[in-house]
Each structure stands twice: as C-alpha cells, then as structure tokens.
Write an enzyme that holds these catalytic residues in place. Structure first.
Site, mmCIF file in Angstrom:
data_model
loop_
_atom_site.group_PDB
_atom_site.id
_atom_site.type_symbol
_atom_site.label_atom_id
_atom_site.label_comp_id
_atom_site.label_asym_id
_atom_site.label_seq_id
_atom_site.Cartn_x
_atom_site.Cartn_y
_atom_site.Cartn_z
ATOM 1 N N GLU A 263 16.644 -20.250 15.203
ATOM 2 C CA GLU A 263 17.439 -21.132 16.058
ATOM 3 C C GLU A 263 16.656 -22.428 16.233
ATOM 4 O O GLU A 263 15.659 -22.473 16.955
ATOM 5 C CB GLU A 263 17.690 -20.476 17.421
ATOM 6 N N THR B 158 19.920 -25.303 21.871
ATOM 7 C CA THR B 158 19.932 -26.367 22.882
ATOM 8 C C THR B 158 21.000 -27.407 22.540
ATOM 9 O O THR B 158 20.774 -28.606 22.607
ATOM 10 C CB THR B 158 18.538 -27.029 23.032
ATOM 11 N N LYS C 89 24.775 -15.350 25.039
ATOM 12 C CA LYS C 89 23.332 -15.490 25.214
ATOM 13 C C LYS C 89 23.038 -15.294 26.704
ATOM 14 O O LYS C 89 23.419 -16.125 27.531
ATOM 15 C CB LYS C 89 22.876 -16.880 24.754
#
Length: 215
Positions: A43, A74, A134
């Site tokens: 990621e 992000t 998440k």
C-alpha cells in the site's frame, strides 16, 4: 471480473504493507525489500513524495508477478484516487469513508478499502459498494471488535490496520480478519537505510502468518 480478482488476491496476500517514506527512492527500495521477504501486498501511501510515480515503477517492476499487489494508501479524495488508478494501483485505501471516492472506484472496478471505526460507518461504506473495511486504527479496539461487528453484519470483511504486530497477529487472524495492514515496525529500518532488516521483518511476518493459517 477485475474487482473480484483483486479482492481474492488481497485475501491471498494476507498482510498488506503500509509503505511510507521520506522520498520516492526510499519507498521503492523499501517495497522491493518487503516483496523479497515474501510479503506481496503493498500500500503506497500518498504521504510519499511522487507517490504516483512510485506506484507506476512498482507496477512495471512486478507486472510478471501477479501475486504482488500494488495499491494506494492515504487517499483522501476522488481526484487522488483517479491519479492512483491511472498510475496502475490495484486498490485504494483511505483513512475514512468518502462517497465520491467509492463511486469512482466502482466505476473503474477497483476495490476501495476505507477506514471505519463504527458499525454506522461500515453500513454506509457497504451501501456504496465497499467490500473490505479497513478497521483504523485497530489499536483503539483490539481483535475482539471483529466478532462484535460481525454479530449484526456477519458478511462484512475487515482488515485491521494500526497496532497489528507479530505478537497479536494470531489474535487478529483468529478473530476473523480477512487480511491485516502493517506499517510502523516493518518500515522503521528503511528510514536509516537498513533495507535488509525490512526484508527480515517481512519474512518474520509471513512465516508467522503461514503458521497461523496452517499453510
């Protein structure tokens, strides 16, 4: 379907490395070190300078290795999500749920993994096509929260991130996590250029994960 295939590969990877870094070069070296250690989920966070270029380079580097997933993290809005997708990102991760980003990812058939902390946030995310939640930050709750969330919504898929360690990995997996995200202690050596140490830690995580799964 592209989206279903990627979701299956995320689950197969088991552990997603949350890659941060002070430079494009550091992030790329850290990513290669992670893959060398047997960890196949990356990621790439947009806190990294030139993050989309990092994604492009890694996608190219591993185009012959379908087990390696390169996602973007992000991601705060749909504009950034589109940049990441055009750079080749396999999945999009956000610290919170954003409807516009969810709709864009659905349009491109790219999995969207938003950060959620409450059952209400999870319900909203699923309503807009999200397949994996998440749980962020996971350290706030602990593994027991997964069964609490699954009681009213047994079909949800949860990936805890934040606070996952070698010591509590088994507890998270046994609690029902579809995958986990790890970052801090895995990437810490990269800041001082100790990429071999990153490989070693990644290998420790994957060995432990395979032991837990009985692989």
């Amino acid at each position: 379907m592209k989206k279903v295939d990627i979701l299956q590969r995320v689950e197969a990877a088991g552990i997603i490395a949350v890659v941060r870094g002070e430079s494009k070069e550091e992030a790329i070296k850290a990513s290669h070190a992670i893959v060398k250690g047997g960890m196949h989920g990356l990621e790439i966070t947009f806190t990294i300078p030139e993050a989309e270029e990092v994604i492009k380079e890694l996608v190219t580097a591993y185009e012959q290795s379908p087990e390696v997933l390169v996602g973007a993290g992000t991601v705060l809005d749909a504009t950034t999500a589109r940049l990441a997708i055009l750079a080749g990102a396999d999945f999009i991760v956000s610290p919170f749920f954003n409807q516009e980003t969810a709709e864009l990812c659905n349009l491109y058939q790219v999995p969207y993994l938003p950060g959620c902390m409450t059952i209400t946030e999870i319900q909203q995310a699923y309503k807009h096509g999200v397949d994996i939640i998440k749980l962020f930050p996971g350290s706030v709750y602990g593994p027991q929260i997964i069964s609490a969330f699954k009681a009213p919504m047994p079909y949800i898929n949860i990936m805890p991130t934040g606070g996952v360690s070698l010591e509590n990995l088994e507890a998270w997996i046994n609690a029902g996590a579809v995958a986990v995200g790890v970052g801090g202690n895995l990437l810490a050596p990269a800041a001082t250029g100790e990429f071999e140490k990153v490989t070693e830690i990644a290998s420790q995580y994957m060995t432990r994960y395979q032991e837990i799964k009985g692989a």
